[in-house]
Design a protein around this motif. Sequence first.
Motif, PDB file in Angstrom:
ATOM      1  N   PRO A 142      10.324 -27.771 -11.965  1.00  0.00           N
ATOM      2  CA  PRO A 142       9.196 -27.746 -12.911  1.00  0.00           C
ATOM      3  C   PRO A 142       9.688 -27.426 -14.315  1.00  0.00           C
ATOM      4  O   PRO A 142      10.511 -26.521 -14.507  1.00  0.00           O
ATOM      5  N   THR A 143       9.171 -28.126 -15.287  1.00  0.00           N
ATOM      6  CA  THR A 143       9.650 -27.986 -16.660  1.00  0.00           C
ATOM      7  C   THR A 143       8.803 -27.052 -17.508  1.00  0.00           C
ATOM      8  O   THR A 143       9.144 -26.806 -18.670  1.00  0.00           O
ATOM      9  N   ASP A 144       7.714 -26.536 -16.963  1.00  0.00           N
ATOM     10  CA  ASP A 144       6.822 -25.678 -17.750  1.00  0.00           C
ATOM     11  C   ASP A 144       7.012 -24.207 -17.378  1.00  0.00           C
ATOM     12  O   ASP A 144       6.632 -23.771 -16.284  1.00  0.00           O
ATOM     13  N   GLY A 145       7.634 -23.453 -18.275  1.00  0.00           N
ATOM     14  CA  GLY A 145       7.767 -22.022 -18.086  1.00  0.00           C
ATOM     15  C   GLY A 145       8.782 -21.630 -17.033  1.00  0.00           C
ATOM     16  O   GLY A 145       9.498 -22.456 -16.478  1.00  0.00           O
ATOM     17  N   GLU A 146       8.834 -20.329 -16.755  1.00  0.00           N
ATOM     18  CA  GLU A 146       9.774 -19.821 -15.773  1.00  0.00           C
ATOM     19  C   GLU A 146       9.128 -19.805 -14.387  1.00  0.00           C
ATOM     20  O   GLU A 146       7.913 -19.650 -14.251  1.00  0.00           O
ATOM     21  N   VAL A 199      15.470 -30.403 -22.008  1.00  0.00           N
ATOM     22  CA  VAL A 199      14.870 -31.619 -21.464  1.00  0.00           C
ATOM     23  C   VAL A 199      15.289 -32.814 -22.319  1.00  0.00           C
ATOM     24  O   VAL A 199      15.539 -32.680 -23.521  1.00  0.00           O
ATOM     25  N   CYS A 200      15.353 -33.962 -21.691  1.00  0.00           N
ATOM     26  CA  CYS A 200      15.658 -35.202 -22.402  1.00  0.00           C
ATOM     27  C   CYS A 200      14.393 -35.696 -23.084  1.00  0.00           C
ATOM     28  O   CYS A 200      13.337 -35.805 -22.447  1.00  0.00           O
ATOM     29  N   LEU A 201      14.486 -36.001 -24.361  1.00  0.00           N
ATOM     30  CA  LEU A 201      13.308 -36.443 -25.104  1.00  0.00           C
ATOM     31  C   LEU A 201      12.929 -37.887 -24.806  1.00  0.00           C
ATOM     32  O   LEU A 201      11.837 -38.321 -25.167  1.00  0.00           O
ATOM     33  N   ASN A 202      13.815 -38.631 -24.164  1.00  0.00           N
ATOM     34  CA  ASN A 202      13.476 -40.013 -23.809  1.00  0.00           C
ATOM     35  C   ASN A 202      12.558 -40.093 -22.603  1.00  0.00           C
ATOM     36  O   ASN A 202      11.688 -40.967 -22.538  1.00  0.00           O
ATOM     37  N   ASP A 203      12.757 -39.190 -21.621  1.00  0.00           N
ATOM     38  CA  ASP A 203      12.010 -39.327 -20.371  1.00  0.00           C
ATOM     39  C   ASP A 203      11.676 -38.003 -19.690  1.00  0.00           C
ATOM     40  O   ASP A 203      11.240 -38.000 -18.541  1.00  0.00           O
ATOM     41  N   ASP A 204      11.883 -36.869 -20.378  1.00  0.00           N
ATOM     42  CA  ASP A 204      11.538 -35.541 -19.852  1.00  0.00           C
ATOM     43  C   ASP A 204      12.350 -35.134 -18.630  1.00  0.00           C
ATOM     44  O   ASP A 204      11.940 -34.246 -17.868  1.00  0.00           O
ATOM     45  N   VAL A 205      13.494 -35.748 -18.417  1.00  0.00           N
ATOM     46  CA  VAL A 205      14.359 -35.354 -17.309  1.00  0.00           C
ATOM     47  C   VAL A 205      14.946 -33.969 -17.583  1.00  0.00           C
ATOM     48  O   VAL A 205      15.255 -33.624 -18.728  1.00  0.00           O
TER      49      VAL A 205
END
Length: 392
Positions: free
Chosen positions: A320-324, A344-350
């Motif tokens: 998960p990319t949101d918070g800890e 995170v990658c700004l192209n695709d949120d990887v």
Amino acid sequence: MTTTQEQAAALPSSLERAVLVLEDGRTFTGQAYGARGETVGEAVFNTGMTGYQETLTDPSYHRQVVVMTAPHVGNTGVNDEDGESSRIWVAGYVVRDPAVRPSNWRSQRTLEDDLATSGVVGISGIDTRALTRHLRERGAMRVGIFSGDHADTPVDDLLARVRGSAPMTGAALADEVATTEPYVVPAVGQRRFTVAALDLGIKAMTPALLARRGIEVHVLPSTATFEQVRAVEPDGVFFSNGPGDPGTADHQVALLREVLDARIPFFGICFGNQLLGRALGFGTYKLKYGHRGINQPVMDRATGKVEVTAHNHGFAVDAPTDGEVAAPSDGSGTAYGRVRVSHVCLNDDVVEGLECLDLPAYSVQYHPEAAAGPHDASYLFDRFTQMMEDNR
């Protein structure tokens, strides 16, 4: 007349024919480049405008056929200083417009001669833009390049060879590219720290940059045990980049969990990032076409700063990319506390980085050593040094 037929008709009779066949049946006809013969692998594209020698010698490209999106390749030749390892690792090479001759004061030989000497089968003179767009739409897939007498084989037979080759998913390749014997890269100047670096496909620039920071680097085989790591008496442990599916690296994941349990400072890049993800209990998955090149934008979520970074990966961490979040269970009841996605990658949120908040460990999915540039992420080696200092 089809596109392939038009390409074939445009070829001068004096040039040797080569054929590229994708596993979905699409073909491209061009000229032989490098060694003559046949090769199969996973078709991937690299968006770097420079640094082709570093790309070719990166062990992470083992069993991959690299398509260069830059149209003109080979103009600076090849030298004996810029290689990231002792050999070329790519399974095949695809370029649109190879240089007729190199023009650089450091050049010692031509790119095509180096490919031929290394037995790397390539193809030139095809529409690499069309091929790249196809891979972006359909995803990375198996491919074959056939030149010389092999190019005269019926396409249906060539396609069968491609489809009969092993896919990248499920491939355990780190052991095939790693050193078989430990070696030491001495610290430059006064030795401040000792690091045990697990070679999963390590690039030469990585221990060199660590050494410049006063770190003595003990490079260990991918099969090293925790006892062998502890024997180095390391101040920190490093896991390198490397090829293949991280889902197959059970031994290295178990080793990393022992490192985390011992609270030894850890830093991982690329494959090492994926293995940290697995060690913490997250999954990994295969990207549609991956990230490969030296111009990938990544955001440091702690500062909001955007870094232009070098990438070479076809798999990613599923976190998960949101918070800890609390690190998932690893199946043995071990808890590693809180974790957050740091980049995170700004192209695709990887997911491009992981940071453990309750133990000294972090990783990034990209290449901070980036010998050919950019160097936006080189600070990560300083961060590793500071982590080891704080842990004393």
